[in-house]
Motif scaffolding. Structure first.
Motif, mmCIF file in Angstrom:
data_model
loop_
_atom_site.group_PDB
_atom_site.id
_atom_site.type_symbol
_atom_site.label_atom_id
_atom_site.label_comp_id
_atom_site.label_asym_id
_atom_site.label_seq_id
_atom_site.Cartn_x
_atom_site.Cartn_y
_atom_site.Cartn_z
ATOM 1 N N GLU A 191 -10.929 1.194 -1.182
ATOM 2 C CA GLU A 191 -9.744 1.968 -0.810
ATOM 3 C C GLU A 191 -9.565 1.969 0.707
ATOM 4 O O GLU A 191 -8.453 1.864 1.220
ATOM 5 N N ILE A 220 -8.338 -1.626 2.175
ATOM 6 C CA ILE A 220 -7.046 -2.199 1.760
ATOM 7 C C ILE A 220 -6.129 -2.342 2.969
ATOM 8 O O ILE A 220 -5.496 -3.391 3.179
ATOM 9 N N ALA A 271 -4.799 -6.038 4.667
ATOM 10 C CA ALA A 271 -3.412 -6.343 4.297
ATOM 11 C C ALA A 271 -2.694 -7.201 5.341
ATOM 12 O O ALA A 271 -1.925 -8.103 4.977
ATOM 13 N N ILE A 327 -6.123 -6.231 -2.664
ATOM 14 C CA ILE A 327 -7.301 -5.730 -3.369
ATOM 15 C C ILE A 327 -6.873 -4.900 -4.576
ATOM 16 O O ILE A 327 -5.995 -4.043 -4.461
ATOM 17 N N THR A 328 -7.520 -5.159 -5.706
ATOM 18 C CA THR A 328 -7.262 -4.414 -6.939
ATOM 19 C C THR A 328 -8.579 -3.945 -7.529
ATOM 20 O O THR A 328 -9.539 -4.714 -7.620
ATOM 21 N N ARG A 383 -3.090 -1.482 -6.729
ATOM 22 C CA ARG A 383 -4.313 -0.873 -6.199
ATOM 23 C C ARG A 383 -5.338 -0.657 -7.307
ATOM 24 O O ARG A 383 -6.522 -0.889 -7.115
#
Length: 279
Positions: free
Chosen positions: A159, A162, A166, A172-173, A242
């Motif tokens: 988290e 990310i 970017a 990112i997932t 996400r």
């Protein structure tokens, strides 16, 4: 055609993703603690599968395998970090070794994998990182404290970065499946029982596991083939989602947990404001 790097590719969701990618004409760099378990897919898809032994608790090995994979494949579009294991037992029942393993396999290993692939993804102008997590990164249950801690921890890391990656075109997932019909239960690390917990929720969890004969997910609602298909499809979604909550059980449990936490936060609104300096 896309090229994927998959860890934990020899079983479960990792195996399902690997097989579906190959069947669709993609190329896969598939890793496992014992890459010999991938020999059948190498024979079925000659030239489309690159394999390597990889224990994700070995940071030096992660860096070496990642470097080789990018050098030999040229470009990797998607990194699917899927290796993981569960540990069961009350917090005080777990050995120091079991705690260290949970952190190493489920959190430190994936973190080091991401750190290893980021320079290559930046250099090639972008890519996608997909991390197998669990609905257990949003909820918790007695008897799985370190499993939850490791999954909450790796999601906190992802988290946070990310926004860091970017600007380089890297998405990112985090995948949060519910219970899926895989062999996950057979690989659990189970702590030695303390009689003090026999009549507690931890003891009930232990009884359920022992009664299952290692087949914890035999009646699970999650279909590994459909879970794999959803993961693969997410790689072409822009922007990168996400999180993917997969399975009706996961959706219901995660929604209830988040709603409950929000109610707790909102109930404390006045107290929160009361600790500020006076206007």
């Amino acid at each position: 055609m896309t090229q994927w790097l998959v860890t934990g590719a020899s079983a479960g969701i990792g195996r399902a993703v690997t097989e579906q990618l190959l069947a669709a004409g993609h190329r896969v760099a598939a890793t496992a603690r014992d890459a010999a378990r991938l020999e059948d897919v190498r024979r079925s898809y000659p030239g489309a599968v690159w394999t390597a032994d990889l224990d994700v608790t070995d940071t030096a090995a992660i860096r070496a395998v990642v470097t080789r994979a990018f050098e030999e494949l040229g470009r990797i579009d998607v990194v699917f970090s899927n290796a993981g294991r569960g540990a069961v037992g009350a917090a005080e029942e777990l050995t120091d070794e079991a705690i260290a393993e949970q952190v190493a396999v489920n959190m430190t290993g994936p973190i080091q994998l991401v750190r290893a692939v980021l320079p290559h993804l930046r250099a090639q102008g972008g890519g996608r990182i997909i991390q197998t997590s669990t609905m257990g990164a949003q909820i918790s249950s007695p008897g799985a404290s370190m499993y939850h801690a490791s999954k909450w921890g790796v999601e906190g890391f992802l988290e946070s970065i990310i926004g860091e990656v970017a600007p380089f075109g890297i998405g990112i997932t985090m995948v949060e499946p519910g219970s899926v019909r895989t062999g996950f239960g057979a690989a659990l690390s189970i702590a030695e029982a303390d009689p003090a917990y026999a009549g507690t929720p931890v003891g009930q969890v232990r009884q359920f596991i022992e009664g299952s004969g290692g087949n914890l997910t035999g009646a699970a609602p999650g279909d590994p083939a459909r879970v794999a298909a959803a993961i693969i499809a997410s790689a072409s979604t822009r922007p990168a989602p996400r999180r993917l909550v997969l399975g009706s059980d996961a959706y219901q449990a995660v929604r209830a947990a988040l709603s409950g936490r929000l109610r707790e936060v909102e109930a404390g609104g006045a107290l929160a404001a009361s600790t500020d300096f006076p206007a």
